[in-house]
Design a protein around this motif. Structure first.
Motif, PDB file in Angstrom:
ATOM      1  N   PHE A  76       0.844  -1.202   0.000  1.00  0.00           N
ATOM      2  CA  PHE A  76       0.000   0.000   0.000  1.00  0.00           C
ATOM      3  C   PHE A  76       0.882   1.256   0.000  1.00  0.00           C
ATOM      4  CE2 PHE A  76      -2.077   3.380   2.434  1.00  0.00           C
ATOM      5  CZ  PHE A  76      -3.259   3.532   1.727  1.00  0.00           C
ATOM      6  N   GLU A  77       1.885   1.274   0.906  1.00  0.00           N
ATOM      7  CA  GLU A  77       2.783   2.427   0.975  1.00  0.00           C
ATOM      8  C   GLU A  77       3.551   2.602  -0.334  1.00  0.00           C
ATOM      9  OE1 GLU A  77       4.316   2.957   5.543  1.00  0.00           O
ATOM     10  OE2 GLU A  77       4.937   1.142   4.479  1.00  0.00           O
ATOM     11  N   ARG A  78       4.038   1.489  -0.885  1.00  0.00           N
ATOM     12  CA  ARG A  78       4.846   1.573  -2.103  1.00  0.00           C
ATOM     13  C   ARG A  78       4.048   2.197  -3.245  1.00  0.00           C
ATOM     14  NH1 ARG A  78       6.988  -3.009  -1.652  1.00  0.00           N
ATOM     15  NH2 ARG A  78       8.996  -2.284  -0.822  1.00  0.00           N
ATOM     16  N   ASP A  79       2.778   1.837  -3.344  1.00  0.00           N
ATOM     17  CA  ASP A  79       1.924   2.442  -4.375  1.00  0.00           C
ATOM     18  C   ASP A  79       1.764   3.941  -4.144  1.00  0.00           C
ATOM     19  OD1 ASP A  79       1.577   0.033  -5.639  1.00  0.00           O
ATOM     20  OD2 ASP A  79      -0.378  -0.388  -4.719  1.00  0.00           O
ATOM     21  N   GLU A  80       1.590   4.329  -2.875  1.00  0.00           N
ATOM     22  CA  GLU A  80       1.443   5.756  -2.558  1.00  0.00           C
ATOM     23  C   GLU A  80       2.728   6.516  -2.865  1.00  0.00           C
ATOM     24  OE1 GLU A  80      -1.267   7.754  -1.164  1.00  0.00           O
ATOM     25  OE2 GLU A  80      -2.174   6.068  -2.222  1.00  0.00           O
ATOM     26  N   TYR A  81       3.868   5.962  -2.442  1.00  0.00           N
ATOM     27  CA  TYR A  81       5.139   6.622  -2.708  1.00  0.00           C
ATOM     28  C   TYR A  81       5.377   6.770  -4.208  1.00  0.00           C
ATOM     29  CZ  TYR A  81       6.373   5.850   2.221  1.00  0.00           C
ATOM     30  OH  TYR A  81       6.406   5.851   3.576  1.00  0.00           O
ATOM     31  N   ARG A  82       5.052   5.735  -4.962  1.00  0.00           N
ATOM     32  CA  ARG A  82       5.227   5.785  -6.407  1.00  0.00           C
ATOM     33  C   ARG A  82       4.330   6.857  -7.022  1.00  0.00           C
ATOM     34  NH1 ARG A  82       3.760   0.909  -7.473  1.00  0.00           N
ATOM     35  NH2 ARG A  82       5.818  -0.012  -7.113  1.00  0.00           N
ATOM     36  N   ARG A  83       3.121   6.952  -6.497  1.00  0.00           N
ATOM     37  CA  ARG A  83       2.165   7.944  -7.024  1.00  0.00           C
ATOM     38  C   ARG A  83       2.666   9.365  -6.821  1.00  0.00           C
ATOM     39  NH1 ARG A  83      -3.012  10.242  -5.248  1.00  0.00           N
ATOM     40  NH2 ARG A  83      -2.799   9.315  -3.187  1.00  0.00           N
ATOM     41  N   TRP A  84       3.334   9.595  -5.667  1.00  0.00           N
ATOM     42  CA  TRP A  84       3.817  10.946  -5.354  1.00  0.00           C
ATOM     43  C   TRP A  84       5.253  11.171  -5.834  1.00  0.00           C
ATOM     44  CZ3 TRP A  84       0.268  14.303  -4.194  1.00  0.00           C
ATOM     45  CH2 TRP A  84      -0.899  13.872  -3.551  1.00  0.00           C
ATOM     46  N   GLY A  85       5.901  10.153  -6.368  1.00  0.00           N
ATOM     47  CA  GLY A  85       7.259  10.310  -6.866  1.00  0.00           C
ATOM     48  C   GLY A  85       8.333  10.265  -5.797  1.00  0.00           C
ATOM     49  N   HIS A  86       8.013   9.715  -4.617  1.00  0.00           N
ATOM     50  CA  HIS A  86       8.990   9.642  -3.533  1.00  0.00           C
ATOM     51  C   HIS A  86       9.856   8.384  -3.676  1.00  0.00           C
ATOM     52  CE1 HIS A  86       6.734  12.892  -1.984  1.00  0.00           C
ATOM     53  NE2 HIS A  86       5.831  12.212  -1.315  1.00  0.00           N
ATOM     54  N   GLN A  87      11.175   8.550  -3.463  1.00  0.00           N
ATOM     55  CA  GLN A  87      12.081   7.407  -3.583  1.00  0.00           C
ATOM     56  C   GLN A  87      12.873   7.117  -2.312  1.00  0.00           C
ATOM     57  OE1 GLN A  87      14.249   6.882  -7.271  1.00  0.00           O
ATOM     58  NE2 GLN A  87      13.091   8.536  -8.233  1.00  0.00           N
ATOM     59  N   ALA A  88      12.871   8.040  -1.354  1.00  0.00           N
ATOM     60  CA  ALA A  88      13.539   7.827  -0.065  1.00  0.00           C
ATOM     61  C   ALA A  88      12.697   8.480   1.015  1.00  0.00           C
ATOM     62  CB  ALA A  88      14.950   8.402  -0.076  1.00  0.00           C
ATOM     63  N   ILE A 106       9.533  12.552   6.139  1.00  0.00           N
ATOM     64  CA  ILE A 106      10.296  13.382   5.213  1.00  0.00           C
ATOM     65  C   ILE A 106      10.617  12.543   3.982  1.00  0.00           C
ATOM     66  CG2 ILE A 106      12.407  14.734   4.918  1.00  0.00           C
ATOM     67  CD1 ILE A 106      12.402  14.836   8.100  1.00  0.00           C
ATOM     68  N   HIS A 107      10.361  13.097   2.793  1.00  0.00           N
ATOM     69  CA  HIS A 107      10.558  12.342   1.556  1.00  0.00           C
ATOM     70  C   HIS A 107      11.507  13.077   0.619  1.00  0.00           C
ATOM     71  CE1 HIS A 107       6.232  11.643   2.751  1.00  0.00           C
ATOM     72  NE2 HIS A 107       6.742  10.437   2.875  1.00  0.00           N
ATOM     73  N   ASP A 108      12.250  12.308  -0.153  1.00  0.00           N
ATOM     74  CA  ASP A 108      13.035  12.893  -1.236  1.00  0.00           C
ATOM     75  C   ASP A 108      12.696  12.156  -2.528  1.00  0.00           C
ATOM     76  OD1 ASP A 108      14.823  14.549  -2.553  1.00  0.00           O
ATOM     77  OD2 ASP A 108      16.272  14.450  -0.913  1.00  0.00           O
ATOM     78  N   ASP A 109      12.999  12.824  -3.634  1.00  0.00           N
ATOM     79  CA  ASP A 109      12.595  12.297  -4.928  1.00  0.00           C
ATOM     80  C   ASP A 109      13.688  11.480  -5.610  1.00  0.00           C
ATOM     81  OD1 ASP A 109      10.247  13.629  -4.443  1.00  0.00           O
ATOM     82  OD2 ASP A 109      10.825  15.410  -5.584  1.00  0.00           O
ATOM     83  N   HIS A 110      14.731  11.127  -4.851  1.00  0.00           N
ATOM     84  CA  HIS A 110      15.774  10.232  -5.348  1.00  0.00           C
ATOM     85  C   HIS A 110      16.298   9.402  -4.177  1.00  0.00           C
ATOM     86  CE1 HIS A 110      18.911  12.742  -3.468  1.00  0.00           C
ATOM     87  NE2 HIS A 110      18.168  13.761  -3.851  1.00  0.00           N
ATOM     88  N   PRO A 111      16.830   8.207  -4.434  1.00  0.00           N
ATOM     89  CA  PRO A 111      17.354   7.392  -3.328  1.00  0.00           C
ATOM     90  C   PRO A 111      18.474   8.123  -2.583  1.00  0.00           C
ATOM     91  CG  PRO A 111      17.111   6.082  -5.323  1.00  0.00           C
ATOM     92  CD  PRO A 111      16.903   7.509  -5.723  1.00  0.00           C
TER      93      PRO A 111
END
Length: 290
Positions: A76-88, A106-111
């Motif tokens: 569920f989280e992975r789908d949400e993170y993918r939807r928002w473009g979060h990678q870390a 806190i999220h960033d858009d790259h690992p």
């Protein structure tokens, strides 16, 4: 506070959630450096959260350097993170007086990795105090209105507008206008007393460490405006003085602790543990006779 966490981590996104029963509810959101009011109010079921659930359960910061491949992240989280473009992500539990009340994510858009976890965890607890105060303020305001306006009148408004409790009705009722003046006046008087106390401590520590008074005053103004700035000496002194004031302040949900107990708690902060001069300056200022 979400902006400060973004600045401290050089990350563009930060969401602050409160635990409400079996869900997490967003109460503040910064997306790519800009406030995102549309996301506020979004709720997620705790049962479907992997990484966030582990952070809440362990009460410790958790870092996911690569959200796409971290096994702790739920589907569920992975789908949400993918939807928002979060990678870390960095998940920081918010703890107030021993109770887990929410989560800063806190999220960033790259690992990437996140450093200074002790400092960030301490900063998150300042956010926890602010969140707790906001929740208590709303509940106290609602009950105040119920008391002033009468339960029957507020319940009638509640029925008319679909509210479930007098407290909820009071919070959305236009009837609050008549009493708002005195509520605002009381809050402003408290803020002025709090600001004066923080300023006195911060200026005293600044004098001991030869930090110019104008820098202290500028740091206080920047903190109140929630401006994004590097954490320099003046800003750190003000943050620690603010933390001390939060410890000794009277709160509806806890008893006031003594100045000596508050100083002991403050000296446990990583910033003071690592800086003997700063720790000694705070100890001298906070134990001086008034």
């Amino acid at each position: 506070m979400a902006r400060r966490l973004c600045a401290a981590t050089a990350a563009p996104n930060c969401d602050i959630f409160t635990v409400q029963g079996e869900t997490l509810r967003c109460v503040c959101s910064i997306a790519r450096g800009v406030a995102d009011p549309d996301y506020v109010g979004t709720e997620y079921p705790l049962a479907q959260l992997g990484l966030a659930g582990l952070a809440l359960e362990s009460r410790q910061p958790l870092v996911a350097e690569d959200l796409a491949n971290d096994p702790r992240v739920s589907a569920f989280e992975r789908d949400e993170y993918r939807r928002w473009g979060h990678q870390a992500a960095l998940d920081l539990p918010l703890i107030s007086r021993g109770e887990v009340i929410g989560l800063a994510e806190i999220h960033d858009d790259h690992p990437r990795d996140f450093e200074r976890l002790d400092y960030l965890h301490s900063l998150a607890q300042v956010a926890a105090a602010a969140v707790k105060d906001e929740l208590v303020d709303k509940a106290a305001w609602a009950m105040y209105l119920v008391k002033r306006r009468g339960r029957n009148k507020v319940m009638a408004f509640s029925a008319e507008h679909g509210g479930e409790t007098p407290e909820q009705a009071a919070l959305v009722s236009g009837d609050h206008v008549a009493v708002m003046g005195e509520v605002v006046a009381a809050r402003e008087a408290y803020r002025q007393r709090r600001r004066s106390a923080i300023t006195q401590v911060a200026l005293g520590v600044g004098r001991d460490l030869e930090v110019p008074a104008e820098e202290i005053h500028a740091a206080i103004g920047a903190a109140e405006a929630d401006e994004d700035e590097p954490i320099g000496p003046a800003r750190l002194i003000v943050a620690l003085a603010t933390a001390y004031q939060e410890l000794v302040a009277e709160r509806p949900y806890r008893s006031r602790i003594s100045e000596a107990e508050a100083l002991d708690e403050l000296l446990k902060c990583p910033e003071l543990s690592a800086d003997d001069d700063l720790a000694r300056a705070f100890a001298r200022v906070l134990t001086r006779p008034s």
